[in-house]
Scaffold this motif. Structure first.
Motif, PDB file in Angstrom:
ATOM      1  N   VAL A 128      20.594 -21.852  28.489  1.00  0.00           N
ATOM      2  CA  VAL A 128      21.619 -22.810  28.906  1.00  0.00           C
ATOM      3  C   VAL A 128      21.447 -23.170  30.374  1.00  0.00           C
ATOM      4  CG1 VAL A 128      24.101 -23.172  29.188  1.00  0.00           C
ATOM      5  CG2 VAL A 128      23.237 -22.039  27.138  1.00  0.00           C
ATOM      6  N   TRP A 132      20.946 -26.860  32.251  1.00  0.00           N
ATOM      7  CA  TRP A 132      21.689 -27.316  33.434  1.00  0.00           C
ATOM      8  C   TRP A 132      20.722 -27.721  34.547  1.00  0.00           C
ATOM      9  CZ3 TRP A 132      22.343 -26.806  38.571  1.00  0.00           C
ATOM     10  CH2 TRP A 132      23.523 -27.307  39.121  1.00  0.00           C
ATOM     11  N   ALA A 149      24.888 -28.753  29.202  1.00  0.00           N
ATOM     12  CA  ALA A 149      24.818 -27.308  28.983  1.00  0.00           C
ATOM     13  C   ALA A 149      25.909 -26.859  28.025  1.00  0.00           C
ATOM     14  CB  ALA A 149      24.942 -26.573  30.318  1.00  0.00           C
TER      15      ALA A 149
END
Length: 202
Positions: A128, A132, A149
């Motif tokens: 994740v 981002w 994300a």
């Protein structure tokens, strides 16, 4: 009763307002009094104090991880079942969004959600984070990076084989993150959202 106490403890951990605490320690203005008014690391950064912003970010992420770690150590001994740890992570996240110590008016929850994800699975957290960073560095929109994300989180949780309880908890967090960024979404659509590094407050 034991599960309820665990969730209350996780919520209270999540309620710790590191943006306000760090700002007071550094003798800075309350982050709710400038910029977006959001008690989070991004707004603290608008003060110009990068160290304070970094400590806020670390603190907000740490409390999400801590709630999960404590629940993971307590739940098996108390025989609380598979739902206890994901629920504790969600409770900590809700604590950041609706903190008892700030009159239930908290931040957007990105850093705390990251801490919860790392607590659930290090690989999930890294994946994740990769989303981002990829969006943030290519398009330079912090809010868009957070939104991407958030959408990717439950998908990755499922792909990585996390328990259904975790997938559901992460899905709820993702929905709440999208909701907390509703104003950013409007500005993105209107082409008015500030990019990372710009002086305009978003």
């Amino acid at each position: 009763m034991q599960l309820a106490l665990l969730l209350i403890a996780a919520y209270l951990i999540g309620s710790i307002p590191f943006a306000v605490v760090v700002s007071r320690v550094f003798g800075m203005a309350d982050p709710r009094s400038y910029g977006s008014g959001n008690p989070g690391a991004t707004n603290v950064l608008r003060s110009g104090n990068k160290l304070a912003a970094a400590l806020t970010l670390a603190g907000d992420a740490f409390k999400g991880w801590l709630a999960v770690a404590l629940a993971a150590s307590i739940a098996p001994m108390a025989d609380l079942g598979a739902v206890a740890v994901p629920a504790a992570g969600l409770a900590a996240f809700l604590g950041h969004l609706f903190p008892l110590f700030l009159g239930f008016k908290g931040g957007k929850g990105v850093a705390t959600a990251a801490g919860v994800l790392i607590g659930a699975s290090g690989w999930l957290g890294l994946a994740v984070l990769g989303v981002w960073l990829g969006v943030a560095f290519t398009l330079r929109y912090s809010s868009l990076a957070a939104l991407c994300a958030a959408v990717a989180s439950p998908v990755f949780a499922s792909l990585f084989g996390l328990d259904t309880n975790w997938v559901v908890a992460i899905g709820i967090m993702s929905i709440l993150l999208l909701w907390r960024h509703k104003d950013n979404i409007k500005r993105l659509i209107a082409g008015q959202e500030s990019r990372i590094g710009s002086k305009k407050a978003n």
